[in-house]
Design a protein around this motif. Structure first.
Motif, mmCIF file in Angstrom:
data_model
loop_
_atom_site.group_PDB
_atom_site.id
_atom_site.type_symbol
_atom_site.label_atom_id
_atom_site.label_comp_id
_atom_site.label_asym_id
_atom_site.label_seq_id
_atom_site.Cartn_x
_atom_site.Cartn_y
_atom_site.Cartn_z
ATOM 1 N N UNK A 244 0.819 -1.211 0.000
ATOM 2 C CA UNK A 244 0.000 0.000 0.000
ATOM 3 C C UNK A 244 0.850 1.258 0.000
ATOM 4 N N UNK A 245 2.036 1.193 0.575
ATOM 5 C CA UNK A 245 2.889 2.373 0.664
ATOM 6 C C UNK A 245 3.971 2.434 -0.386
ATOM 7 N N UNK A 246 3.871 1.603 -1.426
ATOM 8 C CA UNK A 246 4.940 1.531 -2.404
ATOM 9 C C UNK A 246 5.175 2.822 -3.157
ATOM 10 N N UNK A 247 4.123 3.594 -3.372
ATOM 11 C CA UNK A 247 4.246 4.795 -4.191
ATOM 12 C C UNK A 247 4.048 6.067 -3.383
ATOM 13 N N UNK A 248 4.363 6.029 -2.111
ATOM 14 C CA UNK A 248 4.268 7.234 -1.302
ATOM 15 C C UNK A 248 5.329 8.252 -1.705
ATOM 16 N N UNK A 249 5.018 9.546 -1.625
ATOM 17 C CA UNK A 249 6.054 10.561 -1.867
ATOM 18 C C UNK A 249 7.195 10.408 -0.872
ATOM 19 N N UNK A 250 8.386 10.803 -1.290
ATOM 20 C CA UNK A 250 9.548 10.692 -0.406
ATOM 21 C C UNK A 250 9.996 12.040 0.148
ATOM 22 N N UNK A 251 9.269 13.090 -0.184
ATOM 23 C CA UNK A 251 9.479 14.384 0.469
ATOM 24 C C UNK A 251 8.235 14.703 1.263
ATOM 25 N N UNK A 252 8.392 15.483 2.309
ATOM 26 C CA UNK A 252 7.264 15.795 3.172
ATOM 27 C C UNK A 252 6.302 16.761 2.497
ATOM 28 N N UNK A 253 5.068 16.717 2.911
ATOM 29 C CA UNK A 253 4.049 17.591 2.360
ATOM 30 C C UNK A 253 4.446 19.051 2.552
ATOM 31 N N UNK A 254 4.133 19.847 1.546
ATOM 32 C CA UNK A 254 4.365 21.294 1.575
ATOM 33 C C UNK A 254 5.837 21.679 1.472
ATOM 34 N N UNK A 255 6.711 20.714 1.190
ATOM 35 C CA UNK A 255 8.115 21.061 0.960
ATOM 36 C C UNK A 255 8.252 21.778 -0.372
ATOM 37 N N UNK A 256 7.603 21.254 -1.393
ATOM 38 C CA UNK A 256 7.656 21.840 -2.731
ATOM 39 C C UNK A 256 6.252 22.225 -3.166
ATOM 40 N N UNK A 257 6.103 23.396 -3.762
ATOM 41 C CA UNK A 257 4.791 23.823 -4.229
ATOM 42 C C UNK A 257 4.305 22.913 -5.344
ATOM 43 N N UNK A 258 3.007 22.635 -5.334
ATOM 44 C CA UNK A 258 2.422 21.778 -6.355
ATOM 45 C C UNK A 258 2.248 20.346 -5.931
ATOM 46 N N UNK A 259 2.752 19.975 -4.767
ATOM 47 C CA UNK A 259 2.547 18.623 -4.276
ATOM 48 C C UNK A 259 3.821 17.823 -4.133
ATOM 49 N N UNK A 287 6.261 11.798 12.236
ATOM 50 C CA UNK A 287 5.083 12.202 13.004
ATOM 51 C C UNK A 287 5.452 13.380 13.895
ATOM 52 N N UNK A 288 4.441 13.974 14.498
ATOM 53 C CA UNK A 288 4.682 15.073 15.420
ATOM 54 C C UNK A 288 4.769 16.411 14.711
ATOM 55 N N UNK A 289 5.381 17.357 15.371
ATOM 56 C CA UNK A 289 5.504 18.719 14.882
ATOM 57 C C UNK A 289 6.448 18.768 13.682
ATOM 58 N N UNK A 290 6.002 19.318 12.535
ATOM 59 C CA UNK A 290 6.898 19.397 11.368
ATOM 60 C C UNK A 290 8.214 20.095 11.665
ATOM 61 N N UNK A 291 8.225 21.007 12.626
ATOM 62 C CA UNK A 291 9.473 21.696 12.971
ATOM 63 C C UNK A 291 10.498 20.736 13.548
ATOM 64 N N UNK A 292 10.046 19.601 14.040
ATOM 65 C CA UNK A 292 10.939 18.627 14.660
ATOM 66 C C UNK A 292 11.262 17.449 13.745
ATOM 67 N N UNK A 293 10.762 17.460 12.517
ATOM 68 C CA UNK A 293 11.056 16.369 11.611
ATOM 69 C C UNK A 293 12.546 16.342 11.286
ATOM 70 N N UNK A 294 13.114 15.145 11.086
ATOM 71 C CA UNK A 294 14.567 15.062 10.899
ATOM 72 C C UNK A 294 15.066 15.640 9.580
ATOM 73 N N UNK A 295 14.184 15.777 8.589
ATOM 74 C CA UNK A 295 14.613 16.290 7.287
ATOM 75 C C UNK A 295 13.377 16.676 6.497
ATOM 76 N N UNK A 296 13.581 17.424 5.420
ATOM 77 C CA UNK A 296 12.476 17.680 4.503
ATOM 78 C C UNK A 296 12.218 16.474 3.603
ATOM 79 N N UNK A 297 13.138 15.515 3.599
ATOM 80 C CA UNK A 297 12.944 14.246 2.907
ATOM 81 C C UNK A 297 12.644 13.142 3.913
#
Length: 317
Positions: A244-259, A287-297
């Motif tokens: 089910x997760x094979x085609x998930x994006x590898x960058x976090x949401x809202x990192x790049x405009x347009x999706x 998970x958690x606060x986006x400010x605490x995510x380890x990377x934008x990827x």
């Protein structure tokens, strides 16, 4: 049978702090999400890790060792865009590094940089009989599809032309063709994003520039890929296997405009594909606060199993 867990991670800014020291807790935070310690880490954005006697590289390896209980060691690659090369960090109790070209070696070739040749320690009791594979890591140009296509050509020889199994991974800064993949909405993407990852058609519409990644894995036609240099995207192997997760994006949401799209690709050549466990592929969503995510990827992991002996040989020019 030896399972080789592989992790691909864009370590944003190399965990470098403004004053020049490193805070590898974010790297450890990403590593904390794995169930089993990977034997092989393919790292992008090793910013200034070569400075001051490689303290960044060794600090990253030590941080991962502390987090996962593995005595990791690492090597630094090369980048034409400045001191932000890729790196490979590996478990020497599982893998034996047999070849790695240093970027300042006058005898190195461009298509051999960032490519490691490994032996798998437990596949045989002696060095002459151990299974071998190649692993490459790369970070393609963020702003130019033309340059990305040239970078793809540099890695083409490790597809069908190489007898050894090959796993490759990197932040390729581009999507592949195919409507099944996550897509950008070019009508809301910024001009910078359009010019970096898209192509403008004569009628003014923007479409995704997929030439570079498609050069490796083939272009999408109908319900499959054709052409390309023989690589298979492990994300698509997972998707074909029903993940089910094979085609998930590898960058976090809202990192790049347009999706968000798949930018971090793990690929396998024809000799490696039979050994890949497609259901091991995992895009780790923070998970958690986006400010605490380890990377934008996002961290991407997969595993392959090697038991067959692939006789050692030098890679031809």
């Amino acid at each position: 049978m030896t399972r080789i867990g592989t992790a691909l991670f864009n370590c944003q800014g190399g965990c470098l702090l403004p004053e020049g020291s490193y805070d590898f807790r974010r790297l450890q935070q990403a590593a904390a999400d794995v169930d089993t310690a990977p034997a092989l880490w393919l790292i992008n954005e090793a910013k200034l890790w070569r400075a001051d006697a490689n303290v960044g590289l060794h600090g990253a390896a030590e941080a991962l060792s502390d987090a996962l209980g593995v005595p990791y060691v690492g090597v630094l690659g090369a980048s034409p865009r400045g001191p932000i090369p890729p790196a490979i960090i590996y478990d020497p109790t599982v893998l034996v590094l047999r070849a790695w070209w240093n970027p300042d070696d006058p005898y190195s070739y461009a298509d051999k940089l960032n490519v490691a040749r490994f032996a798998v320690r437990d596949t045989a009791p002696d060095g002459d009989s151990r299974a071998e594979f190649l692993a490459w890591v790369d970070h393609w140009h963020p702003d130019s599809g033309t340059i990305r296509r040239q970078e793809a050509a540099r890695l083409a020889r490790y597809g069908r032309e190489t007898r050894l199994p090959v796993i490759g991974g990197g932040d390729l800064n581009a999507n592949a063709s195919g409507p099944h993949l996550p897509q950008r909405d070019w009508t809301i993407a910024s001009h910078q994003r359009r010019s970096a990852e898209g192509r403008r058609l004569p009628d003014g519409a923007w479409v995704t520039d997929t030439d570079a990644v498609d050069h490796l894995i083939g272009s999408w036609e109908g319900d499959s890929r054709t052409g390309g240099c023989g690589y298979r995207a492990i994300a698509e192997l997972a998707w074909r296997a029903g993940s089910e997760g094979g085609l998930l994006p590898t960058v976090n949401n809202n990192v790049d405009s347009g999706g968000a799209i798949i930018k971090d690709w793990l690929v396998a050549n024809p000799a490696m594909v039979p050994h890949v466990d497609p259901r091991s592929y995992h895009v780790h969503i923070p998970s958690g606060d986006p400010a605490d995510w380890p990377s934008d990827h996002r961290l991407v992991t997969a595993a392959f199993d090697l038991a067959q002996t692939f006789k050692s040989q030098a890679e031809p020019r």
